[in-house]
Design a protein around this motif. Structure first.
Motif, PDB file in Angstrom:
ATOM      1  N   LEU A 185       4.724  30.430  56.643  1.00 55.40           N
ATOM      2  CA  LEU A 185       4.961  30.990  57.972  1.00 55.40           C
ATOM      3  C   LEU A 185       6.454  31.078  58.269  1.00 55.40           C
ATOM      4  O   LEU A 185       6.911  31.902  59.086  1.00 55.40           O
ATOM      5  CB  LEU A 185       4.252  30.147  59.033  1.00 55.40           C
ATOM      6  N   GLY A 186       7.244  30.264  57.626  1.00 55.07           N
ATOM      7  CA  GLY A 186       8.693  30.318  57.864  1.00 55.07           C
ATOM      8  C   GLY A 186       9.418  31.285  56.944  1.00 55.07           C
ATOM      9  O   GLY A 186      10.667  31.399  57.009  1.00 55.07           O
ATOM     10  N   GLN A 187       8.713  31.969  56.075  1.00 60.13           N
ATOM     11  CA  GLN A 187       9.331  32.943  55.158  1.00 60.13           C
ATOM     12  C   GLN A 187       9.738  34.185  55.935  1.00 60.13           C
ATOM     13  O   GLN A 187       8.929  34.800  56.639  1.00 60.13           O
ATOM     14  CB  GLN A 187       8.320  33.295  54.055  1.00 60.13           C
ATOM     15  N   LEU A 188      10.992  34.629  55.767  1.00 60.98           N
ATOM     16  CA  LEU A 188      11.530  35.782  56.502  1.00 60.98           C
ATOM     17  C   LEU A 188      11.297  37.094  55.770  1.00 60.98           C
ATOM     18  O   LEU A 188      11.159  38.147  56.388  1.00 60.98           O
ATOM     19  CB  LEU A 188      13.032  35.580  56.748  1.00 60.98           C
ATOM     20  N   ASP A 189      11.182  36.996  54.449  1.00 60.98           N
ATOM     21  CA  ASP A 189      11.012  38.233  53.676  1.00 60.98           C
ATOM     22  C   ASP A 189       9.545  38.630  53.702  1.00 60.98           C
ATOM     23  O   ASP A 189       8.669  37.827  53.357  1.00 60.98           O
ATOM     24  CB  ASP A 189      11.478  37.996  52.227  1.00 60.98           C
ATOM     25  N   ASP A 190       9.287  39.861  54.128  1.00 61.11           N
ATOM     26  CA  ASP A 190       7.902  40.314  54.280  1.00 61.11           C
ATOM     27  C   ASP A 190       7.196  40.418  52.947  1.00 61.11           C
ATOM     28  O   ASP A 190       6.018  40.069  52.814  1.00 61.11           O
ATOM     29  CB  ASP A 190       7.883  41.680  54.981  1.00 61.11           C
ATOM     30  N   ARG A 191       7.901  40.940  51.907  1.00 62.61           N
ATOM     31  CA  ARG A 191       7.242  41.111  50.616  1.00 62.61           C
ATOM     32  C   ARG A 191       6.861  39.752  50.018  1.00 62.61           C
ATOM     33  O   ARG A 191       5.763  39.574  49.471  1.00 62.61           O
ATOM     34  CB  ARG A 191       8.174  41.887  49.677  1.00 62.61           C
ATOM     35  N   THR A 192       7.788  38.829  50.132  1.00 66.69           N
ATOM     36  CA  THR A 192       7.485  37.490  49.607  1.00 66.69           C
ATOM     37  C   THR A 192       6.312  36.867  50.368  1.00 66.69           C
ATOM     38  O   THR A 192       5.421  36.223  49.786  1.00 66.69           O
ATOM     39  CB  THR A 192       8.710  36.588  49.732  1.00 66.69           C
ATOM     40  N   PHE A 193       6.285  37.013  51.681  1.00 66.71           N
ATOM     41  CA  PHE A 193       5.201  36.460  52.496  1.00 66.71           C
ATOM     42  C   PHE A 193       3.840  37.017  52.082  1.00 66.71           C
ATOM     43  O   PHE A 193       2.866  36.297  51.917  1.00 66.71           O
ATOM     44  CB  PHE A 193       5.473  36.756  53.973  1.00 66.71           C
ATOM     45  N   LEU A 194       3.793  38.359  51.877  1.00 68.54           N
ATOM     46  CA  LEU A 194       2.537  38.992  51.541  1.00 68.54           C
ATOM     47  C   LEU A 194       2.077  38.601  50.145  1.00 68.54           C
ATOM     48  O   LEU A 194       0.867  38.356  49.907  1.00 68.54           O
ATOM     49  CB  LEU A 194       2.678  40.514  51.647  1.00 68.54           C
ATOM     50  N   GLN A 195       2.992  38.526  49.203  1.00 73.05           N
ATOM     51  CA  GLN A 195       2.602  38.160  47.840  1.00 73.05           C
ATOM     52  C   GLN A 195       2.109  36.710  47.777  1.00 73.05           C
ATOM     53  O   GLN A 195       1.069  36.400  47.173  1.00 73.05           O
ATOM     54  CB  GLN A 195       3.789  38.335  46.898  1.00 73.05           C
ATOM     55  N   GLU A 196       2.847  35.808  48.428  1.00 75.78           N
ATOM     56  CA  GLU A 196       2.444  34.390  48.357  1.00 75.78           C
ATOM     57  C   GLU A 196       1.218  34.103  49.217  1.00 75.78           C
ATOM     58  O   GLU A 196       0.443  33.193  48.906  1.00 75.78           O
ATOM     59  CB  GLU A 196       3.601  33.497  48.793  1.00 75.78           C
ATOM     60  N   SER A 197       1.000  34.815  50.282  1.00 68.87           N
ATOM     61  CA  SER A 197      -0.184  34.567  51.107  1.00 68.87           C
ATOM     62  C   SER A 197      -1.461  34.912  50.377  1.00 68.87           C
ATOM     63  O   SER A 197      -2.537  34.332  50.635  1.00 68.87           O
ATOM     64  CB  SER A 197      -0.098  35.375  52.409  1.00 68.87           C
ATOM     65  N   GLN A 198      -1.361  35.876  49.414  1.00 66.57           N
ATOM     66  CA  GLN A 198      -2.543  36.210  48.632  1.00 66.57           C
ATOM     67  C   GLN A 198      -2.895  35.111  47.630  1.00 66.57           C
ATOM     68  O   GLN A 198      -4.062  34.945  47.247  1.00 66.57           O
ATOM     69  CB  GLN A 198      -2.295  37.538  47.886  1.00 66.57           C
ATOM     70  N   LEU A 199      -1.865  34.363  47.235  1.00 66.78           N
ATOM     71  CA  LEU A 199      -2.111  33.295  46.255  1.00 66.78           C
ATOM     72  C   LEU A 199      -2.548  31.991  46.894  1.00 66.78           C
ATOM     73  O   LEU A 199      -3.036  31.069  46.218  1.00 66.78           O
ATOM     74  CB  LEU A 199      -0.828  33.051  45.441  1.00 66.78           C
ATOM     75  N   LEU A 200      -2.385  31.876  48.190  1.00 65.83           N
ATOM     76  CA  LEU A 200      -2.735  30.615  48.883  1.00 65.83           C
ATOM     77  C   LEU A 200      -4.238  30.548  49.106  1.00 65.83           C
ATOM     78  O   LEU A 200      -4.817  31.384  49.790  1.00 65.83           O
ATOM     79  CB  LEU A 200      -1.995  30.539  50.224  1.00 65.83           C
ATOM     80  N   VAL A 201      -4.903  29.495  48.501  1.00 69.88           N
ATOM     81  CA  VAL A 201      -6.362  29.319  48.616  1.00 69.88           C
ATOM     82  C   VAL A 201      -6.641  28.000  49.352  1.00 69.88           C
ATOM     83  O   VAL A 201      -6.123  26.948  48.952  1.00 69.88           O
ATOM     84  CB  VAL A 201      -7.025  29.267  47.225  1.00 69.88           C
ATOM     85  N   PRO A 202      -7.413  28.043  50.427  1.00 65.01           N
ATOM     86  CA  PRO A 202      -7.720  26.794  51.168  1.00 65.01           C
ATOM     87  C   PRO A 202      -8.634  25.876  50.350  1.00 65.01           C
ATOM     88  O   PRO A 202      -9.364  26.329  49.481  1.00 65.01           O
ATOM     89  CB  PRO A 202      -8.419  27.299  52.420  1.00 65.01           C
ATOM     90  N   PRO A 203      -8.609  24.575  50.614  1.00 55.00           N
ATOM     91  CA  PRO A 203      -9.475  23.626  49.896  1.00 55.00           C
ATOM     92  C   PRO A 203     -10.956  23.904  50.152  1.00 55.00           C
ATOM     93  O   PRO A 203     -11.348  24.435  51.191  1.00 55.00           O
ATOM     94  CB  PRO A 203      -9.078  22.260  50.465  1.00 55.00           C
ATOM     95  N   VAL A 204     -11.775  23.506  49.172  1.00 52.48           N
ATOM     96  CA  VAL A 204     -13.233  23.661  49.308  1.00 52.48           C
ATOM     97  C   VAL A 204     -13.719  22.756  50.436  1.00 52.48           C
ATOM     98  O   VAL A 204     -13.240  21.616  50.586  1.00 52.48           O
ATOM     99  CB  VAL A 204     -13.925  23.274  47.989  1.00 52.48           C
ATOM    100  N   PRO A 205     -14.678  23.229  51.258  1.00 52.45           N
ATOM    101  CA  PRO A 205     -15.191  22.355  52.337  1.00 52.45           C
ATOM    102  C   PRO A 205     -15.705  21.012  51.804  1.00 52.45           C
ATOM    103  O   PRO A 205     -16.246  20.933  50.689  1.00 52.45           O
ATOM    104  CB  PRO A 205     -16.320  23.192  52.943  1.00 52.45           C
ATOM    105  N   LEU A 206     -15.536  20.001  52.622  1.00 55.70           N
ATOM    106  CA  LEU A 206     -15.845  18.635  52.194  1.00 55.70           C
ATOM    107  C   LEU A 206     -17.338  18.414  51.948  1.00 55.70           C
ATOM    108  O   LEU A 206     -17.754  17.767  50.979  1.00 55.70           O
ATOM    109  CB  LEU A 206     -15.349  17.634  53.254  1.00 55.70           C
ATOM    110  N   GLY A 207     -18.205  18.860  52.771  1.00 60.36           N
ATOM    111  CA  GLY A 207     -19.636  18.622  52.621  1.00 60.36           C
ATOM    112  C   GLY A 207     -20.046  17.314  53.297  1.00 60.36           C
ATOM    113  O   GLY A 207     -19.215  16.510  53.731  1.00 60.36           O
ATOM    114  N   PRO A 208     -21.369  17.057  53.376  1.00 62.96           N
ATOM    115  CA  PRO A 208     -21.854  15.838  54.070  1.00 62.96           C
ATOM    116  C   PRO A 208     -21.513  14.574  53.272  1.00 62.96           C
ATOM    117  O   PRO A 208     -21.359  14.596  52.055  1.00 62.96           O
ATOM    118  CB  PRO A 208     -23.363  16.051  54.163  1.00 62.96           C
ATOM    119  N   LEU A 209     -21.457  13.479  54.016  1.00 60.88           N
ATOM    120  CA  LEU A 209     -21.187  12.167  53.419  1.00 60.88           C
ATOM    121  C   LEU A 209     -22.439  11.664  52.698  1.00 60.88           C
ATOM    122  O   LEU A 209     -23.533  11.688  53.246  1.00 60.88           O
ATOM    123  CB  LEU A 209     -20.780  11.164  54.497  1.00 60.88           C
TER     124      LEU A 209
END
Length: 514
Positions: A233-257
């Motif tokens: 979010l602090g990246q100023l360059d638009d191209r860099t932001f768009l390229q890296e945002s595509q590579l960012l994958v959120p963690p798998v949901p935790l699931g029940p205990l």
């Protein structure tokens, strides 16, 4: 008659005799001072004739005038003192006392028969004496018979008391042993229960640790993702932001205990059932080899059934001996008169009271032999004793029934028997009159192993663990009968093994005994 009436007036209504220290009550009635005091000590403080209460603070006073009159009457009755050697005189008439008045129970003279005892039953003094002497002699015979009966009852009471004491001592020892065995079994189950709880706890906590590690790893992944998002979010360059945002994958949901497996009822369910079964062993007389601990000594006895899953602690040596186990019974005809048999001739006890006439084949000594005999093969049996001072062994049929010498038993005293004598201070092995001294043992549970093929007779002590005590080696050329001797008050039980089998060709099988 006037003297008689005067005497009646001077008679105490309590003791019916002339007043002695007469005392007058407030109501006017007179009594002997000792009589009225004794009466008040047992009844209320009142006049025995008119029932008028006597005040608590009032004091008895002696009636002096009445006392003097009584003394005069007594002196008149006694009369003058007789001269030495003179015949006795009656109190009033001055004639010899020649008769006895049975109605009044006193000696009288001839004048008394006219004036006072005319209609009474009378007898001469010597005739009355003879009759009284005969009555007294008869009473002596009666009292002698009563004394004999009382002594016999006292002796019987003492015997019963001794039997009660002996029985109570034996019962207390048996109950104490049962509690000891129960405590041992409880201790074993306690250790197993605690071990099971510890194992279940370790398994549940291991799963909890795995789940904790999984949660910590997920938290670290979330923290790393949040940091990456903030940097992007602090990246100023638009191209860099768009390229890296595509590579960012959120963690798998935790699931029940995952729930942890822990159930207290499951941990205690088996233990409750085991303890319920174990409590039934406390007063059971017999045991089973499958029992836990040493309840009923884990020996060849009957019991409600095995308690699982605790393994039996019976040692391998004893289990091996059980393969040749023989159920024995006592021969009632051989038992001494003071030896009583119980439980279908499987228990013998020495009692102070004899059973009756001795059988032709019974021992004169305090001995009994078994109905079974062995001539070939290998055989094993166990006995339980109430205390020390017992002898067990084997003997040929020719074993002497009568006492010879000073010994209390003849087991092992000659060439036709072999015996082990268990005493409080030691153990003795006897054969042919020769003795070998052995260390003392508890002697409460003993085993006998007879191997006729090898010519070997071994005695075992089974408590607290199985250990051989002594082994005889001999060539046995006749049938051998198990034989026993007991000290007074002792008891001995032949332990029974459920399902014990007979070896083919044994003397038992040939004679149909089991």
């Amino acid at each position: 008659m006037a003297a008689q009436q005067l005497e009646e007036k001077l008679t105490c209504a309590i003791c019916l005799g002339l007043y002695r220290d007469p005392a007058t009550l407030p109501c006017g009635h007179n009594f002997c001072e000792a009589c009225i005091k004794d009466g008040w000590a047992h009844c209320g403080r009142e006049c025995p004739e008119c029932r008028e209460p006597f005040a608590d603070g009032a004091v008895l006073r002696r009636n002096v005038a009445l006392s003097n009159v009584v003394e005069l009457v007594r002196a008149a009755e006694r009369g003058p003192e007789p001269e030495p050697g003179a015949e006795p005189r009656p109190q009033r008439h001055g004639h010899p006392l020649e008769l006895f008045c049975r109605t009044e129970g006193r000696c009288v003279c001839s004048a008394c028969t006219v004036f006072e005892c005319r209609l009474h039953e009378r007898a001469l003094l010597d005739a009355e004496r003879r009759e009284r002497e005969a009555q007294l002699r008869a009473s002596l015979e009666v009292t002698a018979q009563q004394a004999t009966q009382a002594k016999a009852q006292l002796q019987e009471l003492q015997q019963q008391s001794s039997q009660i004491q002996s029985s109570a001592c034996t019962l207390a020892t048996r109950v104490s042993g049962k509690f000891s065995c129960l405590l041992q079994a409880l201790e074993m189950w306690r250790a197993l229960a605690l071990k099971g709880i510890e194992a279940a706890k370790a398994q549940a906590l291991a799963k909890a640790q795995d789940e904790r590690q999984r949660l910590q790893d997920h938290l670290e992944a979330l923290a790393h993702h949040d940091c990456s998002v903030r940097d992007l979010l602090g990246q100023l360059d638009d191209r860099t932001f768009l390229q890296e945002s595509q590579l960012l994958v959120p963690p798998v949901p935790l699931g029940p205990l995952t729930p942890l497996q822990w159930d207290e009822d499951q941990q205690l369910g088996g233990l409750k059932e085991t303890l319920s079964k174990l409590g039934g062993l406390l007063l059971e007389e017999r045991g089973h080899p499958g029992m836990p601990a040493e309840a009923a000594d884990l020996g060849p006895m009957e019991a409600p059934g095995p308690l699982t899953p605790v393994p039996s602690p019976v040692c391998p040596l004893r289990r091996e001996l059980w393969q040749n186990y023989r159920n024995l019974t006592f021969d009632a005809d051989s038992a001494n008169r003071y030896l009583h048999l119980f439980r279908q001739n499987q228990q013998v006890k020495h009692c102070h009271q004899a059973r009756g006439q001795a059988s032709p084949g019974s021992f004169e000594l305090w001995q009994v032999q078994c109905a079974q005999s062995f001539q070939s093969g290998r055989h094993y049996w166990e006995v339980r004793t109430s205390n020390h001072s017992v002898t067990l062994g084997v003997a040929y049929p020719e074993l002497e029934r009568h006492k010879r010498g000073t010994h209390t038993d003849n087991i092992g005293r000659g060439p036709c028997s072999w015996g082990l004598c268990v005493q409080e201070d030691g153990t003795q092995a006897w054969h042919n009159g020769e003795v070998q001294h052995l260390p003392a043992v508890s002697g409460r549970l003993l085993g006998v192993d007879l191997d006729l093929a090898l010519g070997r007779l071994t005695f075992y002590s089974l408590k607290p663990h199985t250990q051989p005590l002594h082994t005889f080696h001999a060539v046995f050329n006749q049938p051998l009968y198990p034989v026993f001797w007991l000290l007074e008050g002792r008891s001995l039980t032949l332990c029974q093994q459920p399902g014990a089998k007979l070896l083919p060709g044994s003397q038992e099988e040939a004679s149909g005994l089991c």
